[in-house]
Each structure stands twice: as C-alpha cells, then as structure tokens.
Design an enzyme around this catalytic site. Structure first.
Site, PDB file in Angstrom:
ATOM      1  N   PHE A 152      13.268   5.011  11.463  1.00  0.00           N
ATOM      2  CA  PHE A 152      11.965   4.532  11.005  1.00  0.00           C
ATOM      3  C   PHE A 152      11.105   5.751  10.699  1.00  0.00           C
ATOM      4  O   PHE A 152      10.884   6.597  11.550  1.00  0.00           O
ATOM      5  CB  PHE A 152      11.284   3.637  12.037  1.00  0.00           C
ATOM      6  CG  PHE A 152      10.123   2.913  11.432  1.00  0.00           C
ATOM      7  CD1 PHE A 152      10.333   1.788  10.655  1.00  0.00           C
ATOM      8  CD2 PHE A 152       8.829   3.390  11.582  1.00  0.00           C
ATOM      9  CE1 PHE A 152       9.265   1.138  10.041  1.00  0.00           C
ATOM     10  CE2 PHE A 152       7.756   2.748  10.978  1.00  0.00           C
ATOM     11  CZ  PHE A 152       7.989   1.617  10.214  1.00  0.00           C
ATOM     12  N   VAL A 153      10.670   5.852   9.459  1.00  0.00           N
ATOM     13  CA  VAL A 153       9.952   7.047   9.028  1.00  0.00           C
ATOM     14  C   VAL A 153       8.504   6.718   8.685  1.00  0.00           C
ATOM     15  O   VAL A 153       8.186   5.598   8.277  1.00  0.00           O
ATOM     16  CB  VAL A 153      10.646   7.713   7.820  1.00  0.00           C
ATOM     17  CG1 VAL A 153      12.020   8.211   8.216  1.00  0.00           C
ATOM     18  CG2 VAL A 153      10.757   6.763   6.633  1.00  0.00           C
TER      19      VAL A 153
ATOM     20  N   ASP B 289       7.529   2.818  -1.967  1.00  0.00           N
ATOM     21  CA  ASP B 289       7.682   3.926  -1.019  1.00  0.00           C
ATOM     22  C   ASP B 289       9.113   4.052  -0.521  1.00  0.00           C
ATOM     23  O   ASP B 289       9.653   5.145  -0.446  1.00  0.00           O
ATOM     24  CB  ASP B 289       6.690   3.764   0.162  1.00  0.00           C
ATOM     25  CG  ASP B 289       6.801   2.413   0.879  1.00  0.00           C
ATOM     26  OD1 ASP B 289       7.574   1.533   0.439  1.00  0.00           O
ATOM     27  OD2 ASP B 289       6.088   2.227   1.889  1.00  0.00           O
TER      28      ASP B 289
ATOM     29  N   LYS C  15      17.020   4.137   1.768  1.00  0.00           N
ATOM     30  CA  LYS C  15      17.711   4.044   3.062  1.00  0.00           C
ATOM     31  C   LYS C  15      18.899   3.094   2.867  1.00  0.00           C
ATOM     32  O   LYS C  15      18.828   1.911   3.246  1.00  0.00           O
ATOM     33  CB  LYS C  15      16.712   3.460   4.073  1.00  0.00           C
ATOM     34  CG  LYS C  15      16.885   3.923   5.503  1.00  0.00           C
ATOM     35  CD  LYS C  15      16.086   3.045   6.440  1.00  0.00           C
ATOM     36  CE  LYS C  15      14.760   3.590   6.825  1.00  0.00           C
ATOM     37  NZ  LYS C  15      14.084   2.747   7.851  1.00  0.00           N
TER      38      LYS C  15
ATOM     39  N   LYS D  43       0.818  -1.207   0.000  1.00  0.00           N
ATOM     40  CA  LYS D  43       0.000   0.000   0.000  1.00  0.00           C
ATOM     41  C   LYS D  43       0.854   1.261   0.000  1.00  0.00           C
ATOM     42  O   LYS D  43       0.412   2.353  -0.360  1.00  0.00           O
ATOM     43  CB  LYS D  43      -0.894   0.019   1.264  1.00  0.00           C
ATOM     44  CG  LYS D  43      -1.855  -1.119   1.373  1.00  0.00           C
ATOM     45  CD  LYS D  43      -2.560  -1.060   2.739  1.00  0.00           C
ATOM     46  CE  LYS D  43      -3.424  -2.267   2.941  1.00  0.00           C
ATOM     47  NZ  LYS D  43      -3.904  -2.342   4.332  1.00  0.00           N
ATOM     48  N   GLY D  44       2.092   1.128   0.453  1.00  0.00           N
ATOM     49  CA  GLY D  44       2.902   2.301   0.803  1.00  0.00           C
ATOM     50  C   GLY D  44       3.137   3.301  -0.301  1.00  0.00           C
ATOM     51  O   GLY D  44       3.261   4.495  -0.034  1.00  0.00           O
TER      52      GLY D  44
ATOM     53  N   ASP E 223      14.618  -0.287   1.494  1.00  0.00           N
ATOM     54  CA  ASP E 223      15.227  -0.438   2.818  1.00  0.00           C
ATOM     55  C   ASP E 223      16.240  -1.585   2.717  1.00  0.00           C
ATOM     56  O   ASP E 223      17.350  -1.384   2.222  1.00  0.00           O
ATOM     57  CB  ASP E 223      14.094  -0.698   3.811  1.00  0.00           C
ATOM     58  CG  ASP E 223      14.535  -0.657   5.255  1.00  0.00           C
ATOM     59  OD1 ASP E 223      15.691  -0.329   5.521  1.00  0.00           O
ATOM     60  OD2 ASP E 223      13.721  -0.973   6.146  1.00  0.00           O
TER      61      ASP E 223
ATOM     62  N   ASP F 103       3.696   3.754   6.705  1.00  0.00           N
ATOM     63  CA  ASP F 103       2.912   3.528   7.919  1.00  0.00           C
ATOM     64  C   ASP F 103       3.740   2.929   9.047  1.00  0.00           C
ATOM     65  O   ASP F 103       4.817   2.390   8.831  1.00  0.00           O
ATOM     66  CB  ASP F 103       1.776   2.542   7.620  1.00  0.00           C
ATOM     67  CG  ASP F 103       2.285   1.107   7.472  1.00  0.00           C
ATOM     68  OD1 ASP F 103       3.238   0.903   6.689  1.00  0.00           O
ATOM     69  OD2 ASP F 103       1.753   0.210   8.146  1.00  0.00           O
TER      70      ASP F 103
ATOM     71  N   ARG G  69      -0.186   6.903   7.334  1.00  0.00           N
ATOM     72  CA  ARG G  69       0.009   7.036   5.876  1.00  0.00           C
ATOM     73  C   ARG G  69      -0.498   8.373   5.375  1.00  0.00           C
ATOM     74  O   ARG G  69      -0.026   8.882   4.364  1.00  0.00           O
ATOM     75  CB  ARG G  69      -0.754   5.925   5.133  1.00  0.00           C
ATOM     76  CG  ARG G  69      -0.251   4.525   5.381  1.00  0.00           C
ATOM     77  CD  ARG G  69      -0.903   3.562   4.388  1.00  0.00           C
ATOM     78  NE  ARG G  69      -0.816   2.176   4.792  1.00  0.00           N
ATOM     79  CZ  ARG G  69       0.225   1.378   4.577  1.00  0.00           C
ATOM     80  NH1 ARG G  69       1.291   1.850   3.983  1.00  0.00           N
ATOM     81  NH2 ARG G  69       0.211   0.116   4.964  1.00  0.00           N
TER      82      ARG G  69
HETATM   83  P1  XMP Z   1      12.545  -3.703   2.176  1.00  0.00           P
HETATM   84  O1  XMP Z   1      13.408  -2.886   1.228  1.00  0.00           O
HETATM   85  O2  XMP Z   1      13.235  -3.928   3.499  1.00  0.00           O
HETATM   86  O3  XMP Z   1      11.274  -2.824   2.488  1.00  0.00           O
HETATM   87  O4  XMP Z   1      12.091  -4.994   1.572  1.00  0.00           O
HETATM   88  C1  XMP Z   1      10.088  -3.475   2.858  1.00  0.00           C
HETATM   89  C2  XMP Z   1       8.991  -2.568   3.179  1.00  0.00           C
HETATM   90  O5  XMP Z   1       9.155  -2.223   4.541  1.00  0.00           O
HETATM   91  C3  XMP Z   1       8.569  -1.016   4.773  1.00  0.00           C
HETATM   92  N1  XMP Z   1       9.556  -0.128   5.400  1.00  0.00           N
HETATM   93  C4  XMP Z   1       9.218   0.968   6.080  1.00  0.00           C
HETATM   94  N2  XMP Z   1       8.012   1.476   6.344  1.00  0.00           N
HETATM   95  N3  XMP Z   1       9.029   3.238   7.497  1.00  0.00           N
HETATM   96  C5  XMP Z   1       7.931   2.627   7.049  1.00  0.00           C
HETATM   97  O6  XMP Z   1       6.834   3.126   7.270  1.00  0.00           O
HETATM   98  C6  XMP Z   1      10.292   2.793   7.279  1.00  0.00           C
HETATM   99  O7  XMP Z   1      11.264   3.418   7.702  1.00  0.00           O
HETATM  100  C7  XMP Z   1      10.389   1.585   6.521  1.00  0.00           C
HETATM  101  N4  XMP Z   1      11.429   0.839   6.109  1.00  0.00           N
HETATM  102  C8  XMP Z   1      10.858  -0.215   5.415  1.00  0.00           C
HETATM  103  C9  XMP Z   1       8.098  -0.449   3.444  1.00  0.00           C
HETATM  104  O8  XMP Z   1       6.719  -0.682   3.268  1.00  0.00           O
HETATM  105  C10 XMP Z   1       8.897  -1.229   2.449  1.00  0.00           C
HETATM  106  O9  XMP Z   1       8.218  -1.297   1.190  1.00  0.00           O
END
Ligand code: XMP
Length: 185
Positions: free
Chosen positions: A151-152, A99, A130, A42-43, A102, A158, A164
């Site tokens: 963590f953002v 979104d 990140k 959803k992000g 990470d 979210d 969100r």
């Molecule tokens: P990765 O790259 O680790 O990212 O597969 C997976 C999903 O994790 C969520 N994500 C975050 N959501 N703040 C958030 O709200 C954060 O700092 C954050 N880091 C990772 C995000 O949905 C991403 O698609």
C-alpha cells in the site's frame, strides 16, 4: 507525516524522470490530433498536473471523480461522483489519467462509461501499476512505474484522505493503516 513512511519507493527525481518518459510517449501518440486528458480525482491530480506540463502539444483538460468505498487499504464498491460534461466526451479522443492501476475496476468502469457516453477513443495512463492485484483484464496504454503489492502513499495517493501532499511515493508503516482511521495524521 514523514515519520509514518516505512521507506521511500520513488524519490522526487525518479518521479520526474518517469513522467518525462511517459510525456514523450503520450506526445508521440497524440501529435497532430486533438485530445483531452481526463484526470481521475482525487488521486491523479498531482500526476496529471505534472504530466500535462511536459506535453508540448495542444490538449484539453477534464475531470471525473470516482471513489471506492472500501475498508482500510482494500478497494471496494465504486461510485462515480461526477463525469465531464457531455460536450467534453462525445466524439472526443480521451486519455484517462489515474494515480494507480490496482484491481483495475476503477479504470475498466470509467473506460466503459466514456465509450457508452460517446467518446471516439479512450486510452489510459497511470502513474503506478500494481499488476499483482489485477482483477480485470485491463492493462494501461501508458504507465510511469510498476510497483510491488504494497500500500503506497504520496504524490497524490492517500490513506484515509492523508499523505497526498508527500512529494515522493512511500510505503506506509503497518501500524499507520492498522490503527483507527480517526488517528491518521
Ligand atoms: P482499482 O484499480 O483497484 O483502484 O480500482 C482503485 C483506487 O484505489 C486506490 N488505491 C490506492 N491508493 N495506495 C493508495 O493510496 C495504494 O496502494 C492503492 N491501491 C489502490 C486508488 O485511488 C485507485 O484509483
């Protein structure tokens, strides 16, 4: 909600300026070529909807839904809930929009799956990058902003399903992600 934010990292004006820049980059690469923006739900829905309205060339829009089932602020096991239809992938040039990049596990898996399902090309575009947390060799083809290892939330991102709808990106107060999930506002 606003009181749970420790500090604002990106204001609405900064976000719009970053998206304008990325939209110009995407437009330059895809001009003269049919392509499909695939928003990772959803992000990325907030970012994708602002981004596509700044891209003044023809495009199609599709959605994929992935969830990573982790505890609290850690990303964990990834599950893809649904893919675009076969006809939206096969032989298409796809721009996967997410979104945040990470660890990179989500986008790596989705890029591989789209190729396996017959996409002609797959590029990636992320709102936030990140790099400190990367666990895969993936780097995004387009990115709006780099962020520190915090963590953002906000602008589509979210915590436990909330925040969100914040119009900016902020760092959450520690006590908000350390308190029980059911208490999140
Ligand atoms: P990765 O790259 O680790 O990212 O597969 C997976 C999903 O994790 C969520 N994500 C975050 N959501 N703040 C958030 O709200 C954060 O700092 C954050 N880091 C990772 C995000 O949905 C991403 O698609």
């Amino acid at each position: 909600m606003h009181e749970d934010v420790e500090r604002i990292l990106l204001t609405e004006a900064q976000i719009q300026a970053g998206i304008d820049r990325v939209a110009r980059e995407v437009t330059a690469v895809y001009r003269g070529q049919a392509f499909t923006v695939v928003s990772v739900l959803k992000g990325s829905c907030v970012f994708a909807s602002d981004l596509i309205r700044r891209i003044p060339i023809p495009l199609e829009l599709a959605f994929v839904s992935a969830s990573s089932y982790g505890e609290g602020v850690e990303s964990g096991r990834l599950e893809v809930n649904f893919f675009p239809a076969e006809s939206e992938i096969q032989g298409r040039d796809l721009l996967l929009v997410d979104d945040i990049l990470d660890t990179g596990r989500t986008l790596s898996r989705l890029v591989d799956e789209m190729r396996r399902r017959g996409a002609r090309s797959v590029r990636t575009c992320v709102f936030l990058d990140k790099p400190a947390r990367r666990a895969t060799p993936l780097s995004a083809d387009f990115r709006a902003f780099e962020v520190d290892n915090l963590f953002v939330v906000g602008y589509g991102l979210d915590f436990a399903g909330h925040y969100r709808n914040l119009p900016y990106v902020g760092a959450l107060k520690r006590e908000c992600y350390e308190r029980p999930r059911s208490a999140a506002r």
